[in-house]
Design a protein around this motif. Structure first.
Motif, mmCIF file in Angstrom:
data_model
loop_
_atom_site.group_PDB
_atom_site.id
_atom_site.type_symbol
_atom_site.label_atom_id
_atom_site.label_comp_id
_atom_site.label_asym_id
_atom_site.label_seq_id
_atom_site.Cartn_x
_atom_site.Cartn_y
_atom_site.Cartn_z
ATOM 1 N N THR A 1 93.128 -0.038 45.211
ATOM 2 C CA THR A 1 91.914 0.014 44.794
ATOM 3 C C THR A 1 91.193 0.851 46.771
ATOM 4 O OG1 THR A 1 92.163 -1.282 44.471
ATOM 5 C CG2 THR A 1 90.302 -0.797 44.218
ATOM 6 N N ALA A 2 91.645 0.887 47.376
ATOM 7 C CA ALA A 2 90.912 1.378 48.887
ATOM 8 C C ALA A 2 91.707 2.951 48.859
ATOM 9 C CB ALA A 2 91.308 0.658 50.224
ATOM 10 N N ILE A 3 92.408 2.696 48.501
ATOM 11 C CA ILE A 3 93.009 4.444 48.505
ATOM 12 C C ILE A 3 92.247 5.305 46.965
ATOM 13 C CG2 ILE A 3 94.484 6.299 48.322
ATOM 14 C CD1 ILE A 3 95.317 4.923 50.779
ATOM 15 N N ASP A 4 92.236 4.625 46.124
ATOM 16 C CA ASP A 4 91.545 5.721 44.876
ATOM 17 C C ASP A 4 90.353 5.491 45.406
ATOM 18 O OD1 ASP A 4 94.277 5.306 43.959
ATOM 19 O OD2 ASP A 4 93.815 3.594 42.094
ATOM 20 N N MET A 5 89.219 4.791 45.562
ATOM 21 C CA MET A 5 87.953 5.033 46.076
ATOM 22 C C MET A 5 87.940 6.043 46.948
ATOM 23 S SD MET A 5 85.155 4.174 45.750
ATOM 24 C CE MET A 5 84.259 5.011 45.649
ATOM 25 N N ALA A 6 88.385 6.058 48.297
ATOM 26 C CA ALA A 6 88.739 6.648 49.665
ATOM 27 C C ALA A 6 88.592 8.436 48.632
ATOM 28 C CB ALA A 6 89.463 6.417 50.737
ATOM 29 N N VAL A 7 90.047 8.633 48.140
ATOM 30 C CA VAL A 7 90.140 9.901 47.405
ATOM 31 C C VAL A 7 89.514 10.188 46.120
ATOM 32 C CG1 VAL A 7 91.794 10.958 45.859
ATOM 33 C CG2 VAL A 7 92.400 9.592 47.997
ATOM 34 N N GLN A 8 88.874 9.576 45.519
ATOM 35 C CA GLN A 8 87.565 9.708 44.789
ATOM 36 C C GLN A 8 86.311 10.384 45.356
ATOM 37 O OE1 GLN A 8 88.335 7.907 40.274
ATOM 38 N NE2 GLN A 8 88.669 6.073 41.481
ATOM 39 N N ILE A 9 86.182 9.457 46.025
ATOM 40 C CA ILE A 9 84.562 9.982 46.623
ATOM 41 C C ILE A 9 84.355 11.624 47.098
ATOM 42 C CG2 ILE A 9 84.400 9.065 48.697
ATOM 43 C CD1 ILE A 9 81.834 9.008 46.539
ATOM 44 N N LYS A 10 85.625 11.847 47.728
ATOM 45 C CA LYS A 10 86.216 12.451 47.886
ATOM 46 C C LYS A 10 85.922 13.860 47.767
ATOM 47 C CE LYS A 10 87.194 14.276 53.205
ATOM 48 N NZ LYS A 10 87.217 16.328 52.281
ATOM 49 N N ARG A 11 86.285 13.921 46.769
ATOM 50 C CA ARG A 11 87.032 14.356 45.104
ATOM 51 C C ARG A 11 85.175 14.896 44.376
ATOM 52 N NH1 ARG A 11 92.493 14.318 41.913
ATOM 53 N NH2 ARG A 11 93.780 15.217 43.948
ATOM 54 N N LEU A 12 84.494 13.680 44.589
ATOM 55 C CA LEU A 12 82.757 13.774 43.995
ATOM 56 C C LEU A 12 82.042 15.024 45.176
ATOM 57 C CD1 LEU A 12 82.325 11.111 42.213
ATOM 58 C CD2 LEU A 12 82.720 12.765 41.136
ATOM 59 N N GLY A 13 82.512 14.935 46.417
ATOM 60 C CA GLY A 13 81.884 15.802 47.131
ATOM 61 C C GLY A 13 81.344 15.055 48.469
ATOM 62 N N ALA A 14 81.658 13.976 48.972
ATOM 63 C CA ALA A 14 81.280 13.216 50.287
ATOM 64 C C ALA A 14 82.437 14.616 51.187
ATOM 65 C CB ALA A 14 81.969 12.113 50.491
ATOM 66 N N ALA A 15 82.087 15.043 52.202
ATOM 67 C CA ALA A 15 81.856 15.681 53.094
ATOM 68 C C ALA A 15 83.124 15.370 54.079
ATOM 69 C CB ALA A 15 80.235 16.338 54.058
ATOM 70 N N GLU A 16 82.638 13.739 54.652
ATOM 71 C CA GLU A 16 83.615 13.077 55.409
ATOM 72 C C GLU A 16 84.039 11.853 54.884
ATOM 73 O OE1 GLU A 16 81.498 12.051 58.971
ATOM 74 O OE2 GLU A 16 81.747 14.694 59.398
ATOM 75 N N VAL A 17 85.356 10.742 54.687
ATOM 76 C CA VAL A 17 85.148 9.877 54.659
ATOM 77 C C VAL A 17 86.677 9.220 54.543
ATOM 78 C CG1 VAL A 17 86.155 8.262 52.073
ATOM 79 C CG2 VAL A 17 85.095 10.641 51.820
ATOM 80 N N THR A 18 85.578 7.788 55.816
ATOM 81 C CA THR A 18 87.062 7.052 56.220
ATOM 82 C C THR A 18 87.125 5.846 55.748
ATOM 83 O OG1 THR A 18 86.081 7.805 58.328
ATOM 84 C CG2 THR A 18 86.903 6.854 59.182
ATOM 85 N N LEU A 19 88.774 6.123 55.859
ATOM 86 C CA LEU A 19 88.942 4.498 55.466
ATOM 87 C C LEU A 19 89.670 2.998 56.442
ATOM 88 C CD1 LEU A 19 91.339 4.119 52.767
ATOM 89 C CD2 LEU A 19 91.924 2.428 54.503
ATOM 90 N N VAL A 20 89.329 2.914 57.080
ATOM 91 C CA VAL A 20 89.444 1.467 57.774
ATOM 92 C C VAL A 20 89.951 0.128 57.666
ATOM 93 C CG1 VAL A 20 87.823 0.715 59.923
ATOM 94 C CG2 VAL A 20 87.036 2.480 58.633
ATOM 95 N N TYR A 21 91.431 -0.224 58.818
ATOM 96 C CA TYR A 21 91.940 -0.838 58.655
ATOM 97 C C TYR A 21 92.371 -2.096 59.568
ATOM 98 C CZ TYR A 21 95.859 -4.021 56.916
ATOM 99 O OH TYR A 21 96.867 -4.767 57.049
ATOM 100 N N ARG A 22 92.134 -3.133 59.423
ATOM 101 C CA ARG A 22 92.153 -3.921 60.618
ATOM 102 C C ARG A 22 93.308 -4.569 61.545
ATOM 103 N NH1 ARG A 22 93.029 -9.952 59.521
ATOM 104 N NH2 ARG A 22 93.612 -9.592 57.091
ATOM 105 N N ARG A 23 94.579 -4.046 60.810
ATOM 106 C CA ARG A 23 95.929 -3.797 61.516
ATOM 107 C C ARG A 23 96.501 -2.627 61.382
ATOM 108 N NH1 ARG A 23 98.024 -9.434 61.312
ATOM 109 N NH2 ARG A 23 97.080 -10.521 59.818
ATOM 110 N N GLY A 24 97.727 -2.086 61.556
ATOM 111 C CA GLY A 24 98.388 -1.034 61.557
ATOM 112 C C GLY A 24 98.781 -0.300 60.920
ATOM 113 N N LEU A 25 98.928 1.128 60.590
ATOM 114 C CA LEU A 25 99.591 1.785 58.940
ATOM 115 C C LEU A 25 100.600 0.502 58.593
ATOM 116 C CD1 LEU A 25 98.752 4.185 57.874
ATOM 117 C CD2 LEU A 25 100.053 6.053 59.151
ATOM 118 N N GLU A 26 101.927 0.488 59.382
ATOM 119 C CA GLU A 26 102.543 -0.138 58.403
ATOM 120 C C GLU A 26 102.492 -1.445 58.070
ATOM 121 O OE1 GLU A 26 101.651 -2.200 62.498
ATOM 122 O OE2 GLU A 26 102.253 0.402 61.615
#
Length: 462
Positions: free
Chosen positions: A289-314
């Motif tokens: 859901t976080a990915i869906d949100m980030a990608v969609q707001i970017k496609r709507l025209g947001a210049a900068e979108v940062t996804l933040v997570y408290r742990r590591g990528l893995e």
């Protein structure tokens, strides 16, 4: 008074561009296969005797069989086999994380080839190109029994469809104005495009025997006690309707909202150009859901979108495939940072977020004291959904046993209350996937049918 969550963003400018220009950003993530491509891909399948792909499918679709049918140019037969196991085969072909399920189990997915048969795309090809003159399944002779289903999402509708096939009548109670649940309101627009979700619901309902009553919510204007008394059985497919809170001051400020609420507004918008879009956005979360949100707001025209997570990528629950989609769309991913404070401007609107840096220490996540600030016009929280406790406010519903916040069920989807069953996201955690919810509904329907028929047979004198 705020009419809907999207009003929290009305101070932001609308999306730049016309509705048509913006809609072009939400075409199919993976274009459908042509007939030639489907034939070539189907020929790659080895039709394994033990079919590890079938074992990996939560709904038990006979993958080798439907691909063989495509190879033999029997598209209708392929579609029938898919739908018999999964009535939501069309949407699951689009949204299911095949890369961690059937395609991950494919025997061609080995070091030499590293290219599994594209099962998801073949499944979509079969469903989209089948020429079904009518609903492919006939109802069994009427049983005279009526079952109530609460929630018109994938679990509830799957249950309703299977019950209808078995000869029962079904009344589905749904809080929203449309049926479909997550498929209609919660999936990224580039995954389920256009009105596909509603067309799939219409197809499912065409079997007959299913009535949907909208605007009825458990605990508000719908009573579990009344349903229990009125119907032969009740299935709860209520999902998880409450967005989890960050627990921070300023969480109600204009500019901060749940990602699922924005995704719902986006999916229901008749004019994408009317949606408020921030120039800079922060998405807090680690799932799909976080990915869906980030990608969609970017496609709507947001210049900068940062996804933040408290742990590591893995440790992110989003699949590797989803993470690559985010990167390909220009989403920045910052890890090892836990939300600390909502930053507000002089008018009380969101101006950014302050995070505290984290690390793992002796197997535990700890805060380091280091700070990170990210400027943003809007913050979207995608930290998971919880149970809406409104539905458990009445006496009978409060007697449902719980595992944590979810409803306890036995191996046949029976709750602690006789005659009441449950499935989908509202029961004990699984993978919280659409395909899993569909299977829950199907198996619960079989259990309900067995229990109802057993009672009927026991009532006859010997």
């Amino acid at each position: 008074m705020i009419e809907s969550p999207i009003e929290l963003l009305r101070h932001l400018p609308p999306a730049a561009g016309s509705n048509g220009e913006l809609a072009a950003q939400f075409t199919d993530l993976a274009p459908p296969l042509t007939a030639r491509q489907a034939a070539v891909e189907a020929a790659r399948c080895l039709y394994c005797y033990d079919a590890p792909c079938m074992r990996a499918c939560p709904t038990g679709i006979d993958v080798a069989s439907f691909i063989r049918n495509i190879h033999d140019q029997n598209v209708d037969g392929a579609a029938h086999g898919i739908l018999e196991a999964n009535i939501f085969g069309g949407s699951c072909a689009r949204v299911c994380p095949t890369e961690i399920l059937c395609e991950d189990a494919c025997v061609r997915n080995h070091p030499a080839e590293r290219e599994p048969v594209r099962i998801g795309l073949l499944q979509r090809y079969a469903i989209d190109n089948a020429n079904l003159a009518s609903h492919p399944f006939q109802r069994a002779p009427a049983t005279g029994k009526v079952v109530a289903v609460v929630g018109a999402g994938p679990a509830g509708l799957s249950c309703a469809h299977r019950l209808a096939m078995l000869g029962h009548d079904v009344v589905v109670y749904e809080a929203r104005e449309k049926a479909g649940g997550l498929n209609e309101f919660g999936i990224a627009k580039y995954k389920l495009t256009g009105d596909f979700a509603q067309r799939e619901v219409d197809f499912l309902l065409s079997i007959g025997g299913i009535e949907i009553v909208h605007g009825r919510k458990l605990g508000e204007n719908l009573s579990l006690a009344e349903l229990h008394a009125r119907y032969d059985a009740v299935f709860l497919g209520i999902g998880l309707g409450a967005s989890r809170a960050l627990g921070l001051t300023g969480e109600d400020a204009p500019g901060l909202m749940a990602a699922v609420d924005y995704i719902a507004a986006l999916r229901q918008a008749s004019d994408l150009a009317s949606l408020p879009v921030p120039r800079r956005a922060v998405v807090i979360g680690a799932g799909n859901t976080a990915i869906d949100m980030a990608v969609q707001i970017k496609r709507l025209g947001a210049a900068e979108v940062t996804l933040v997570y408290r742990r590591g990528l893995e440790a992110m629950s989003a699949t590797g495939h989803e993470i690559e989609i985010a990167k390909a769309n220009g989403v920045q991913i910052r890890t090892w940072a836990a939300p600390l404070e909502v930053l507000l401007d002089e008018t009380g609107k969101v101006a950014g977020m302050r995070f505290e840096q984290t690390r793992m220490e002796d197997g535990r996540l700890v805060r380091t004291g280091g700070l990170l600030e990210i400027a943003a016009d809007c913050v979207f929280k995608a930290i998971g959904q919880g149970m809406d406790e409104t539905g458990f406010s009445e006496p009978l519903a409060s007697e449902l046993s719980r595992e944590g916040e979810r409803i306890w069920i036995d191996e046949r989807f029976r709750t602690a209350l006789p005659g009441i069953y449950a499935g989908g996201d509202c029961v004990a955690p699984g993978q919280d996937l659409t395909v899993q919810a569909v299977q829950h509904g199907k198996l619960a329907a079989l259990a309900i049918h067995h229990d109802i028929q057993s009672k009927t047979e026991a009532a006859w004198p010997t």
